[in-house]
Scaffold this motif. Structure first.
Motif, short mmCIF file in Angstrom:
data_model
loop_
_atom_site.label_atom_id
_atom_site.label_comp_id
_atom_site.label_asym_id
_atom_site.label_seq_id
_atom_site.Cartn_x
_atom_site.Cartn_y
_atom_site.Cartn_z
N ALA A 85 22.70 -65.67 33.58
CA ALA A 85 21.84 -66.01 34.70
C ALA A 85 22.13 -65.12 35.89
O ALA A 85 23.23 -64.61 36.05
N LEU A 86 21.13 -64.95 36.74
CA LEU A 86 21.38 -64.24 37.98
C LEU A 86 22.14 -65.19 38.90
O LEU A 86 21.84 -66.39 38.94
N PRO A 87 23.12 -64.70 39.61
CA PRO A 87 23.92 -65.58 40.47
C PRO A 87 23.13 -66.15 41.64
O PRO A 87 22.34 -65.45 42.27
N ASP A 88 23.35 -67.40 41.91
CA ASP A 88 22.76 -68.04 43.08
C ASP A 88 23.38 -67.38 44.31
O ASP A 88 24.54 -66.94 44.27
N PRO A 89 22.65 -67.28 45.42
CA PRO A 89 23.21 -66.64 46.62
C PRO A 89 24.53 -67.23 47.09
O PRO A 89 25.35 -66.54 47.69
N ASP A 90 24.76 -68.52 46.80
CA ASP A 90 26.00 -69.16 47.22
C ASP A 90 26.83 -69.62 46.03
O ASP A 90 27.64 -70.54 46.16
N ALA A 91 26.65 -68.98 44.90
CA ALA A 91 27.41 -69.36 43.70
C ALA A 91 28.91 -69.27 43.96
O ALA A 91 29.37 -68.40 44.70
N ALA A 92 29.66 -70.15 43.36
CA ALA A 92 31.11 -70.16 43.53
C ALA A 92 31.73 -68.89 42.98
O ALA A 92 31.30 -68.36 41.96
N ILE A 93 32.75 -68.40 43.65
CA ILE A 93 33.52 -67.25 43.19
C ILE A 93 34.78 -67.80 42.53
O ILE A 93 35.52 -68.56 43.17
N PRO A 94 35.07 -67.46 41.27
CA PRO A 94 36.27 -67.98 40.60
C PRO A 94 37.54 -67.64 41.39
O PRO A 94 37.67 -66.55 41.93
N ARG A 95 38.46 -68.59 41.43
CA ARG A 95 39.75 -68.36 42.09
C ARG A 95 40.85 -68.05 41.08
O ARG A 95 41.98 -67.75 41.47
N ASP A 96 40.54 -68.15 39.81
CA ASP A 96 41.49 -67.80 38.77
C ASP A 96 41.39 -66.29 38.51
O ASP A 96 40.28 -65.78 38.27
#
Length: 338
Positions: A85-96
């Motif tokens: 999927a294309l990322p949502d403008p505010d999609a979460a950024i992984p912290r791992d």
């Protein structure tokens, strides 16, 4: 800029998206005796570096009026984006670190393909970029900004990246981190005027024309505009009066603008090339850029971005789609983009 010495102090005030617009040129040691462009730090990262001698906080560095932002404060609590999927403008950024490395690897490859498709099947000389380029570039920018603010996460993520990708990611993160050191979060927001930039290939044509005329590499000029106003997205003048897409102070523009309009993109790029050439470029880029903005962090960031574009022109098209962010005491806000 100090009228007595002709030199200025760092102006990275709004590296807002880099910041919102780094206001810029300040009197240079070896250049003509006029005030440097004096722009405000408004880089597209909205990190808001500290303004150069003549400019001080740029509009972006001042903070954005809640009602003017195009997106809410960055968050990292949502579900990461599905691989296809294309990322949502505010999609979460992984912290791992492992997950983030995988996400960056995938995003970088998809962004390269999207840029290639845009250039081969679309028309970068007209209109804005297609949605895949815009959303993938924004996700990449947000991930880099996260890494720039978290050195420990960055080092652990670098170790998990493919060897071919690591230098590019590290260069962009380092550039953003340097600009962020110049930023001072603001508590009282101010209104910023932003607008869509000129088409990517129209800007590229201006950069290349200026390179032919003054010998200043187009990638350096593009990197300056990226840091200053995110390719012209930021339209507000700095609080010290720096204006235009390359953020010139009036006196400097009078000396190096060659009679042009400081708000006209073509004229502003030519003026910047003229000033950088008078200050030592292309032989001494570091000296010339320091004259443009009295901050070595600024100089390093501009050159890091320029080298990236020199290695792969697709980086220019990715940077073109980086958005304007502003740093406030309540967190970052995105002022442009989806």
């Amino acid at each position: 800029m100090d009228a007595r010495t002709g030199r200025g102090t760092p102006v990275v005030a709004s590296i807002v998206g880099l910041a919102v617009a780094l206001s810029g040129c300040t009197g240079s040691p070896g250049a003509a005796s006029a005030t440097a462009p004096g722009r405000t730090a408004q880089s597209a990262q909205v990190t808001a570096p500290v303004p150069a001698p003549e400019r001080q906080a740029t509009s972006a560095a001042t903070g954005a009026e809640p009602g003017t932002t195009a997106a809410a404060t960055e968050t990292a609590h949502r579900t990461p984006v599905p691989s296809e999927a294309l990322p949502d403008p505010d999609a979460a950024i992984p912290r791992d670190p492992a997950r983030l490395a995988r996400s960056l690897t995938e995003t970088s490859e998809r962004l390269r393909r999207a840029v290639d498709e845009w250039r081969s099947e679309g028309d970068p000389s007209r209109g804005q970029a297609p949605e895949p380029v815009v959303l993938l570039a924004l996700y990449q920018q947000r991930a880099y900004r996260l890494l720039a603010r978290d050195p420990r996460l960055a080092s652990r993520t670098y170790a998990r990246l493919p060897r071919a990708l690591e230098p590019s990611v590290k260069a962009d993160v380092t550039a953003i981190r340097k600009l962020l050191t110049l930023v001072h979060p603001v508590s009282r927001p101010a209104r910023f005027r932003v607008k869509e930039p000129k088409p990517a290939d129209v800007l590229l044509g201006h950069f290349r024309h200026a390179e032919r005329r003054f010998g200043v590499e187009w990638e350096v000029l593009a990197a300056v505009m990226l840091v200053e106003t995110k390719f012209g997205r930021v339209r507000s003048p700095s609080h010290t009066g720096a204006q235009g897409p390359m953020q010139f102070m009036p006196r400097t523009w009078e000396a190096y603008g060659m009679g042009g309009d400081v708000h006209d993109t073509r004229d502003a790029v030519l003026g910047a090339a003229n000033y950088l050439h008078a200050s030592g470029a292309p032989r001494h880029y570091r000296r010339a850029l320091y004259a443009y903005n009295h901050s070595w962090a600024y100089v390093d960031a501009v050159l890091l971005h320029a080298r990236q574009m020199k290695r792969d022109i697709r980086k220019y098209y990715a940077y073109y789609n980086w958005q304007v962010f502003v740093v406030t005491t309540r967190g970052e806000r995105r002022l442009t983009g989806p």
